[in-house]
Write an enzyme that holds these catalytic residues in place. Sequence first.
Site, PDB file in Angstrom:
ATOM      1  N   ASN A   9      13.571  64.467  29.724  1.00 42.04           N
ATOM      2  CA  ASN A   9      13.217  63.064  29.496  1.00 42.04           C
ATOM      3  C   ASN A   9      12.930  62.444  30.856  1.00 42.04           C
ATOM      4  O   ASN A   9      13.838  62.166  31.623  1.00 42.04           O
ATOM      5  CB  ASN A   9      14.390  62.352  28.798  1.00 42.04           C
ATOM      6  CG  ASN A   9      14.148  60.866  28.644  1.00 42.04           C
ATOM      7  OD1 ASN A   9      13.036  60.379  28.894  1.00 42.04           O
ATOM      8  ND2 ASN A   9      15.178  60.147  28.232  1.00 42.04           N
ATOM      9  N   TRP A  10      11.640  62.254  31.118  1.00 39.24           N
ATOM     10  CA  TRP A  10      11.252  61.757  32.461  1.00 39.24           C
ATOM     11  C   TRP A  10      11.526  60.261  32.614  1.00 39.24           C
ATOM     12  O   TRP A  10      11.381  59.722  33.698  1.00 39.24           O
ATOM     13  CB  TRP A  10       9.775  62.051  32.717  1.00 39.24           C
ATOM     14  CG  TRP A  10       9.458  63.513  32.838  1.00 39.24           C
ATOM     15  CD1 TRP A  10      10.314  64.570  32.710  1.00 39.24           C
ATOM     16  CD2 TRP A  10       8.174  64.083  33.120  1.00 39.24           C
ATOM     17  NE1 TRP A  10       9.642  65.755  32.895  1.00 39.24           N
ATOM     18  CE2 TRP A  10       8.322  65.494  33.150  1.00 39.24           C
ATOM     19  CE3 TRP A  10       6.899  63.546  33.349  1.00 39.24           C
ATOM     20  CZ2 TRP A  10       7.260  66.359  33.396  1.00 39.24           C
ATOM     21  CZ3 TRP A  10       5.830  64.404  33.592  1.00 39.24           C
ATOM     22  CH2 TRP A  10       6.011  65.799  33.625  1.00 39.24           C
ATOM     23  N   LYS A  11      11.848  59.591  31.525  1.00 39.71           N
ATOM     24  CA  LYS A  11      12.078  58.135  31.570  1.00 39.71           C
ATOM     25  C   LYS A  11      10.884  57.455  32.250  1.00 39.71           C
ATOM     26  O   LYS A  11       9.748  57.886  32.044  1.00 39.71           O
ATOM     27  CB  LYS A  11      13.416  57.834  32.251  1.00 39.71           C
ATOM     28  CG  LYS A  11      14.553  58.629  31.594  1.00 39.71           C
ATOM     29  CD  LYS A  11      15.927  58.222  32.017  1.00 39.71           C
ATOM     30  CE  LYS A  11      16.957  59.072  31.275  1.00 39.71           C
ATOM     31  NZ  LYS A  11      18.327  58.718  31.589  1.00 39.71           N
ATOM     32  N   GLU A  97      19.334  53.970  26.515  1.00 35.62           N
ATOM     33  CA  GLU A  97      18.662  52.941  27.326  1.00 35.62           C
ATOM     34  C   GLU A  97      17.819  52.026  26.449  1.00 35.62           C
ATOM     35  O   GLU A  97      17.675  50.838  26.739  1.00 35.62           O
ATOM     36  CB  GLU A  97      17.821  53.624  28.416  1.00 35.62           C
ATOM     37  CG  GLU A  97      18.725  54.192  29.508  1.00 35.62           C
ATOM     38  CD  GLU A  97      18.217  55.450  30.178  1.00 35.62           C
ATOM     39  OE1 GLU A  97      17.020  55.755  30.073  1.00 35.62           O
ATOM     40  OE2 GLU A  97      19.045  56.141  30.813  1.00 35.62           O
ATOM     41  N   GLU A 165      24.622  62.052  23.856  1.00 37.54           N
ATOM     42  CA  GLU A 165      24.561  61.635  25.250  1.00 37.54           C
ATOM     43  C   GLU A 165      25.597  60.533  25.485  1.00 37.54           C
ATOM     44  O   GLU A 165      25.320  59.352  25.219  1.00 37.54           O
ATOM     45  CB  GLU A 165      23.166  61.086  25.584  1.00 37.54           C
ATOM     46  CG  GLU A 165      22.057  62.085  25.405  1.00 37.54           C
ATOM     47  CD  GLU A 165      20.834  61.735  26.246  1.00 37.54           C
ATOM     48  OE1 GLU A 165      20.477  62.541  27.103  1.00 37.54           O
ATOM     49  OE2 GLU A 165      20.272  60.643  26.072  1.00 37.54           O
ATOM     50  N   GLY A 171      23.037  59.516  34.112  1.00 38.09           N
ATOM     51  CA  GLY A 171      22.602  59.051  35.425  1.00 38.09           C
ATOM     52  C   GLY A 171      23.744  58.734  36.373  1.00 38.09           C
ATOM     53  O   GLY A 171      23.534  58.119  37.425  1.00 38.09           O
ATOM     54  N   SER A 210      23.807  63.792  32.927  1.00 36.27           N
ATOM     55  CA  SER A 210      24.034  64.424  34.232  1.00 36.27           C
ATOM     56  C   SER A 210      24.038  65.954  34.172  1.00 36.27           C
ATOM     57  O   SER A 210      24.794  66.607  34.895  1.00 36.27           O
ATOM     58  CB  SER A 210      25.333  63.896  34.862  1.00 36.27           C
ATOM     59  OG  SER A 210      25.238  62.499  35.093  1.00 36.27           O
ATOM     60  N   GLY A 231      17.736  64.222  32.073  1.00 38.82           N
ATOM     61  CA  GLY A 231      17.033  63.108  32.708  1.00 38.82           C
ATOM     62  C   GLY A 231      16.680  63.452  34.145  1.00 38.82           C
ATOM     63  O   GLY A 231      15.716  64.163  34.420  1.00 38.82           O
ATOM     64  N   GLY A 232      17.485  62.978  35.074  1.00 43.33           N
ATOM     65  CA  GLY A 232      17.192  63.113  36.503  1.00 43.33           C
ATOM     66  C   GLY A 232      16.801  64.517  36.942  1.00 43.33           C
ATOM     67  O   GLY A 232      15.826  64.699  37.685  1.00 43.33           O
TER      68      GLY A 232
HETATM   69  P1  13P Z   1      20.579  62.121  33.269  1.00 48.04           P
HETATM   70  O1  13P Z   1      20.364  63.615  33.096  1.00 48.04           O
HETATM   71  O2  13P Z   1      19.785  61.545  34.406  1.00 48.04           O
HETATM   72  O3  13P Z   1      22.005  61.765  33.304  1.00 48.04           O
HETATM   73  O4  13P Z   1      19.962  61.435  31.962  1.00 48.04           O
HETATM   74  C1  13P Z   1      20.310  61.921  30.720  1.00 48.04           C
HETATM   75  C2  13P Z   1      19.445  61.300  29.714  1.00 48.04           C
HETATM   76  O5  13P Z   1      19.549  60.109  29.466  1.00 48.04           O
HETATM   77  C3  13P Z   1      18.443  62.125  29.034  1.00 48.04           C
HETATM   78  O6  13P Z   1      17.889  61.472  27.959  1.00 48.04           O
END
Ligand code: 13P
Length: 251
Positions: A9-11, A97, A165, A171, A210, A231-232
């Site tokens: 998920n690149w957000k 989010e 999640e 994050g 994370s 995510g990250g």
């Molecule tokens: P992180 O891996 O940055 O914690 O984000 C997780 C996430 O929200 C994936 O949708």
Amino acid sequence: MRGWMVAGNWKMHNTQDEARTLSKYIVDNTVNIQGGEIVLAPPFTSLSVVYDVIKGSQVKLAAQNMYYEDKGAYTGEVSPAMLKDTGCSYVIIGHSERRKYFHETDEGVNLKTKKALSSGLMPIVCVGETLEEREKGITEYVVGIQVKKALNGIDGIADIVIAYEPVWAIGTGKNATPEEAEAVQKFIRGIVRDIYGSAADNLKILYGGSVTADNIGSLIEMEDIDGALVGGASLKGEGFVGIIKRVAEKR
Ligand code: 13P
């Protein structure tokens, strides 16, 4: 068996050029990996660019959100048909989010999940408790409601993925321990089994929060963790491919 999935998920990250480079790295470095699903969820603006890179490969495309109507005066929204037209086969729904910043409700998540299914998109439905809820000891209560409401009125779960999640792990660099995650993942599968019976055994339940190439190894050993929503760490090709390789090795 239900196989595995690793979704990035690149957000709100990456321009089109960056998206092209990153997705090309991922396609080129996962050619020989088998047995699971690899999914990229770039922002809307890069969906076409990424689709051009991944088409013909095993990597699949997801959107990060959608609206539950087919068309109309809904400024700023995107329909499932538009996503399919752009090459998407998956859509992330109800990410924490979106719940937090854009006030998405369990009812909205349910409408979107139903619409994704009837449109031929596979929803990746996100659930998870906040730190406050965990500290109050109401994690199962909160996640249970989220899961039941998301699935309300849905006949079958063959084309659904659930992502657990915990909000406090997103994050923050503070991921749930494999045991903490597994307890909730198992609880989720139990709820789904109560409603859908043995179909629950084929449901993929991802963990997110994370996840890195360093910590995925012990998470993926858990019985009810079928992959990761990242995510990250999905923004760096090497790290993301590292996660995929570890999952594929252990599953
Ligand atoms: P992180 O891996 O940055 O914690 O984000 C997780 C996430 O929200 C994936 O949708």
